[in-house]
Design an enzyme around this catalytic site. Sequence first.
Site, PDB file in Angstrom:
ATOM      1  N   ASN A 209      62.067  17.773  26.720  1.00  0.00           N
ATOM      2  CA  ASN A 209      60.875  17.258  26.740  1.00  0.00           C
ATOM      3  C   ASN A 209      60.230  18.594  26.220  1.00  0.00           C
ATOM      4  O   ASN A 209      60.161  19.635  26.608  1.00  0.00           O
ATOM      5  CB  ASN A 209      60.197  16.619  27.670  1.00  0.00           C
ATOM      6  CG  ASN A 209      59.774  15.275  27.892  1.00  0.00           C
ATOM      7  OD1 ASN A 209      61.200  13.959  26.932  1.00  0.00           O
ATOM      8  ND2 ASN A 209      60.551  14.777  29.026  1.00  0.00           N
ATOM      9  N   LYS A 288      82.396  19.718  20.332  1.00  0.00           N
ATOM     10  CA  LYS A 288      80.662  19.903  19.516  1.00  0.00           C
ATOM     11  C   LYS A 288      81.392  18.694  18.185  1.00  0.00           C
ATOM     12  O   LYS A 288      81.857  19.240  18.371  1.00  0.00           O
ATOM     13  CB  LYS A 288      80.764  21.455  18.828  1.00  0.00           C
ATOM     14  CG  LYS A 288      79.682  21.883  18.503  1.00  0.00           C
ATOM     15  CD  LYS A 288      79.099  23.204  17.378  1.00  0.00           C
ATOM     16  CE  LYS A 288      78.508  23.244  16.391  1.00  0.00           C
ATOM     17  NZ  LYS A 288      78.190  23.994  16.093  1.00  0.00           N
TER      18      LYS A 288
END
Length: 397
Positions: A209, A288
């Site tokens: 955020n 990944k």
Amino acid sequence: MSINKKNILLGVTGGIAAYKAPDLVRKLVALGANVRVVLTKSALEFVSPLALQAVSGHPVSDDLLDKDAEAAMGHIELAKWADILLIAPATANFLAKLTHGLADDLLSTLCLATASPIVVAPAMNQQMWHALATQHNLAVLQQRNIRFLGPAAGEQACGDVGLGRMLEPQDIANSLDEVMPQQVLQGKKVLITAGPTQEAIDPVRYISNHSSGKMGYALAKAAKAMGAEVILVSGPTNLKPPANVTTLPVTSAAQMHQQVMAQVSTCDIFIACAAVADYRPAQITQQKIKKNDQELTLTFVKNPDILSDVAHLQHPPFTLGFAAETQNIREYALSKMTRKKLNMIAANDVSDSRIGFNSEQNALTVFWPEGEVNLAIADKQQLSMQLLQLVSEQLKP
Ligand code: C5P
């Protein structure tokens, strides 16, 4: 609360009342304050740095670019050292510089670099005090929470009579007590969450955020200054841990939850200022994720609501939550307060760019079951003091 053991940075500007500065230093020292003095170039015409050095017991600074002074205590360090920045006397010229945020000498730079309260004791000719420009500057500075002590009325050095005399040193020293943060949280333990959380997707990616952590860190510093013992559970930020505060770094919401639950039972007040990620990826892939496909679908699961969990404990502390909203602020804040069972909620409009993420300033509307109050836009440090004052008033005796 007194200025005993507090650090006062005294700025002296170039008015005739500067000759009273050594006496002012003595009065402040007599009340137990540690005083360091900064002079403007024109103040040097009115008062001797040697006299000020003798009474304060510290070298006096007047130059932003002085290598020796910077090596001893740099200007940013000096600005942080100060619990109060007192400017006495403050000339009309200096007030104008302060209004516009100039930083062309050491003292004006310190004014910008400090998060501590700034107090000014103006001294000037009565006509200059009443000049529209000065009065306009006064209004702007007061809006920024800069405190004015005086001026007093009476006979002036130039022979005029009227408003513009600097308050007497003893009156200035006595008034500073009121400016110091009141120790309303003495004996209280405050737990604060701050910053964002990061929720890992794979070894190199996360979702998060917007949150700089500045409001939570300002609250931690303010709570400390108001006498509390403070624990700060912080998500990843670029901020320096506040002095004399126990800072516990965490990364994810789950870690923040765990730390808060481990600490909360001994705390009197819990302030949830963190921008906690509401969801986290259901799985963190070990390797990944490769960008082989045109689309990527991730499944998220809900994170625990830390604030709600604390408020629903059998013996909860006083709980203060934040509501960052872009619309219907009052309605959303009030329903959040009820739903999460909070004692207080501080709502802000994050669509306002002046007070949005990463800003140094904020403005809040604070709600509690029996009342509400608007805290006008101000530096996050000042605003934190006002908010914690409200909290202390709502604490049960
Ligand atoms: O529900 P919402 O996220 O808007 O609520 C915001 C308030 O709840 C803030 O005080 C925030 O720190 C807290 N919160 C929390 N844990 C969550 C989500 C929000 O403590 N998982």
